[in-house]
Design an enzyme around this catalytic site. Structure first.
Site, PDB file in Angstrom:
ATOM      1  N   TYR A 190       1.256  -1.502  -0.138  1.00 33.63           N
ATOM      2  CA  TYR A 190      -0.243   0.197   0.336  1.00 33.63           C
ATOM      3  C   TYR A 190       0.691   1.369  -0.148  1.00 33.63           C
ATOM      4  O   TYR A 190      -0.044   2.193  -0.109  1.00 33.63           O
ATOM      5  CB  TYR A 190      -0.788  -0.046   0.833  1.00 33.63           C
ATOM      6  CG  TYR A 190      -0.299  -0.126   1.977  1.00 33.63           C
ATOM      7  CD1 TYR A 190       0.734   0.669   3.691  1.00 33.63           C
ATOM      8  CD2 TYR A 190      -0.624  -1.778   2.845  1.00 33.63           C
ATOM      9  CE1 TYR A 190       0.931   0.064   4.424  1.00 33.63           C
ATOM     10  CE2 TYR A 190      -0.287  -2.281   4.703  1.00 33.63           C
ATOM     11  CZ  TYR A 190       0.634  -0.879   4.789  1.00 33.63           C
ATOM     12  OH  TYR A 190       1.436  -1.841   6.193  1.00 33.63           O
ATOM     13  N   LYS A 191       2.038   1.565   0.440  1.00 34.51           N
ATOM     14  CA  LYS A 191       2.521   2.496  -0.031  1.00 34.51           C
ATOM     15  C   LYS A 191       3.286   2.604  -1.436  1.00 34.51           C
ATOM     16  O   LYS A 191       2.321   3.199  -2.314  1.00 34.51           O
ATOM     17  CB  LYS A 191       4.019   2.484   1.156  1.00 34.51           C
ATOM     18  CG  LYS A 191       3.765   1.877   2.164  1.00 34.51           C
ATOM     19  CD  LYS A 191       5.292   1.518   3.411  1.00 34.51           C
ATOM     20  CE  LYS A 191       4.665   1.215   4.532  1.00 34.51           C
ATOM     21  NZ  LYS A 191       4.067   1.686   5.447  1.00 34.51           N
ATOM     22  N   ARG A 338       7.151  13.655   8.560  1.00 39.56           N
ATOM     23  CA  ARG A 338       7.540  12.733   8.681  1.00 39.56           C
ATOM     24  C   ARG A 338       7.235  12.718   6.429  1.00 39.56           C
ATOM     25  O   ARG A 338       6.152  13.426   6.353  1.00 39.56           O
ATOM     26  CB  ARG A 338       7.360  11.294   7.727  1.00 39.56           C
ATOM     27  CG  ARG A 338       8.124  10.238   7.582  1.00 39.56           C
ATOM     28  CD  ARG A 338       8.556   8.592   7.386  1.00 39.56           C
ATOM     29  NE  ARG A 338       6.984   8.823   7.666  1.00 39.56           N
ATOM     30  CZ  ARG A 338       6.405   6.867   8.007  1.00 39.56           C
ATOM     31  NH1 ARG A 338       7.539   6.328   7.919  1.00 39.56           N
ATOM     32  NH2 ARG A 338       5.325   7.080   7.270  1.00 39.56           N
TER      33      ARG A 338
HETATM   34  C1  LIG Z   1       8.448  -0.651   8.057  1.00 34.99           C
HETATM   35  C2  LIG Z   1       7.880  -1.560   8.090  1.00 34.99           C
HETATM   36  N1  LIG Z   1       7.202  -3.206   8.406  1.00 34.99           N
HETATM   37  C3  LIG Z   1       6.235  -2.906   8.303  1.00 34.99           C
HETATM   38  C4  LIG Z   1       5.245  -2.461   8.434  1.00 34.99           C
HETATM   39  C5  LIG Z   1       3.409  -2.245   7.766  1.00 34.99           C
HETATM   40  O1  LIG Z   1       3.611  -3.914   8.262  1.00 34.99           O
HETATM   41  P1  LIG Z   1       2.000  -4.223   8.346  1.00 34.99           P
HETATM   42  O2  LIG Z   1       1.627  -3.825   6.749  1.00 34.99           O
HETATM   43  O3  LIG Z   1       1.847  -5.533   8.795  1.00 34.99           O
HETATM   44  O4  LIG Z   1       0.972  -3.759   9.211  1.00 34.99           O
HETATM   45  C6  LIG Z   1       5.386  -0.821   7.941  1.00 34.99           C
HETATM   46  C7  LIG Z   1       4.289   0.340   8.145  1.00 34.99           C
HETATM   47  O5  LIG Z   1       4.596   0.872   7.756  1.00 34.99           O
HETATM   48  C8  LIG Z   1       6.899  -0.736   8.121  1.00 34.99           C
HETATM   49  O6  LIG Z   1       6.969   0.674   8.038  1.00 34.99           O
END
Ligand SMILES: Cc1ncc(COP(=O)(O)O)c(C=O)c1O
Length: 379
Positions: A190-191, A338
Site C-alpha cells: 500500500y505504500k 515525515r
Molecule cells: C518497515 C515496515 N514494516 C511493516 C509495516 C507494516 O506492516 P503491516 O502491513 O503488517 O501493518 C510498516 C508500516 O508502515 C513498515 O514501515
C-alpha cells in the site's frame, strides 16, 4: 507527501475494482475463481512485483500482511539454519518487525531468541549462534538505506540468513535482491506500490531455498492440491508454499492494476527523480527553515531512501497544521515530521509549495493553536 505510507489512488485500480465488484463478483460469483483467474492472482501479482525488487517472477508471491510475512519468513529461515538460536535486528526498527519477533521467540519458548542491536553494531553482533538477521532496508524514520549486497555478503560469510523488510523501498528505490544474494524479503503493497489501504503484502524467497523451505502457517492455499481436501499438508512447489489462506481478491485486484503504472519503467529513472526530490526538499528546508528549530534526521554514512524526516519539539502540532493547509505528511513519535517523495506522481513544484506552506505555518505560528495539539488515533 505521504505516498510512503499510503500511495495515491491509480485510475486503473479504481476502474478495475469496479469491474471486479460488478462483473467478476456480482455476475460471475464463485465461477470467477476459475474464469477470472482469481486462483492465480497471488502468484500473478507477485510476478509483477518481482522486477521492481530485482527478483525472478517465480520468487515473489502476494500474501497476507507484512507483519504476518515477517513471522513466516523469519521462522522459515530459522528452520533452514537450525542449530543456531539468535535472531538479530536493529534497535529502533519498525515496531511490528520487533513485535512479531517477540511473538515468534516467545512461541518458541527459548529455542529462538531476539537480540536487538544498535545500527552500527549489527554486523559485529552476528556470530556462530545467529540464525537470522532481520533488517528494514530503508529505515521508517531516518530513511537511511542499508547497502543490501554488502550486508548480505557479511551475514552469509558468518553463516547467517537475511530477511529484508522492503516496505519503504519497493517502488521507490532500485533493488537487486537476486544480485545481492538475499535470502528472504517482505514488503507492503500500500505504500509506493499504490495498492490501496490495507493492500496485501509480498514475500520474496530466493529460488535456492524453495525446495527446503517450510513455513509454519501451512494453510490450504499453500497446499499442493487444495481442492483434493486431504487431511495432511503437502506444500506447493516453489514460492506459492509461502501463502496461507484465501487471497483477498478485491484488494489483490486493486494492487495488480496499480502496478501497471510501473510497466516499462526503469527503476533507475525512478530513483534518480526520488533523489532529486529529497535533495531539493532538504536544501529548501535548510535555506528557509533554519530559524525555526528543525533538524533533518540524518542518514549517517548510508544513502537515503525516498522520505525525509524533520525533527521538531512541536512536530505533532506542526504536521497537523500542515495537513490542514493541504500538505499531507505524517508524524512519527516522539518528534518526527515525515515527508514521502513518490517519484511517479510528485513534482518539484510540489516540493517548493510544501516548504513554502511549512514556512508560512512557522512564521505566523499557525501551528500554535489548540486544535492542532489534540492527538488523533492515527498520526
Ligand atoms: C518497515 C515496515 N514494516 C511493516 C509495516 C507494516 O506492516 P503491516 O502491513 O503488517 O501493518 C510498516 C508500516 O508502515 C513498515 O514501515
Amino acid at each position: 507527501m505521504d505516498g510512503n505510507s499510503l500511495g495515491a489512488l491509480p485510475i486503473a485500480a479504481r476502474e478495475r475494482l469496479e469491474h471486479v465488484v460488478k462483473a467478476e463478483w456480482g455476475k460471475g460469483l464463485i465461477k470467477s475463481w476459475n474464469d477470472a483467474g482469481w486462483i492465480a492472482l497471488n502468484e500473478r501479482v507477485g510476478a509483477k512485483i518481482a522486477p521492481l525488487v530485482g527478483a525472478h517472477p517465480k520468487e515473489v508471491v502476494l500474501a497476507d500482511s507484512t507483519s504476518v510475512n515477517l513471522f513466516k519468513t523469519v521462522a522459515t529461515a530459522a528452520v533452514l539454519n537450525a542449530g543456531r538460536k539468535k535472531i538479530i535486528s536493529e534497535a529502533g526498527n519498525f515496531p511490528t518487525d520487533l513485535y512479531m519477533m517477540e511473538g515468534l521467540t516467545a512461541f518458541m519458548k527459548g529455542d529462538l531468541e531476539l537480540k536487538v542491536t544498535a545500527r552500527d553494531d549489527i554486523l559485529e553482533a552476528l556470530d556462530e549462534d545467529t540464525a537470522v538477521l532481520l533488517l528494514t532496508h530503508v529505515h521508517y524514520v531516518s530513511g537511511a538505506m542499508f547497502d543490501m549486497a554488502a550486508v548480505t555478503k557479511t551475514a552469509h560469510e558468518k553463516g547467517v540468513l537475511v530477511v529484508w523488510d522492503l516496505s519503504h523501498s519497493a517502488g521507490a528505490v532500485t533493488l537487486a535482491l537476486s544480485e545481492a544474494g538475499a535470502d528472504f524479503a517482505v514488503g507492503c503493497g500500500y505504500k509506493y506500490l499504490n495498492g490501496g489501504p490495507g493492500a496485501p503484502a509480498f514475500i520474496y524467497a530466493a529460488e535456492r531455498h524453495h525446495g527446503a523451505m517450510a513455513q509454519p502457517l501451512s494453510g490450504w492455499f499453500g497446499h499442493k492440491c487444495p481442492f483434493d481436501f486431504v487431511d495432511t499438508f503437502e506444500p506447493k512447489d516453489g514460492i506459492a508454499r509461502m501463502t496461507t489462506g484465501t487471497t483477498p481478491v478485491l484488494a489483490a485486484s486493486a494492487l495488480e492494476s496499480a502496478l501497471s503504472v510501473f510497466d516499462g519503467l526503469d527503476m533507475e529513472t525512478v530513483r534518480t527523480k526520488s533523489v532529486a526530490l529529497t535533495d531539493l526538499f532538504i536544501a529548501l528546508c535548510e535555506k528557509d527553515l533554519g530559524a525555526y528549530g528543525f533538524t533533518v534526521v540524518p542518514c549517517g554514512d548510508d544513502a537515503r531512501g525516498s522520505h525525509v524526516s524533520l525533527m521538531h519539539d512541536e512536530g505533532y502540532a506542526i504536521m497537523a497544521a500542515l495537513i490542514d493547509h493541504g500538505v499531507i505528511g505524517d508524524f512519527r513519535a516522539p518528534n518526527n515530521l515525515r515527508f514521502g517523495f513518490t517519484p511517479l506522481y510528485m513534482s518539484f513544484v510540489d516540493v517548493w509549495d510544501a516548504v513554502e506552506t511549512l514556512h508560512r505555518i512557522m512564521k505566523k505560528k499557525i501551528w500554535d493553536h489548540a486544535k492542532y495539539k489534540e492527538r488523533n488515533a492515527v498520526t
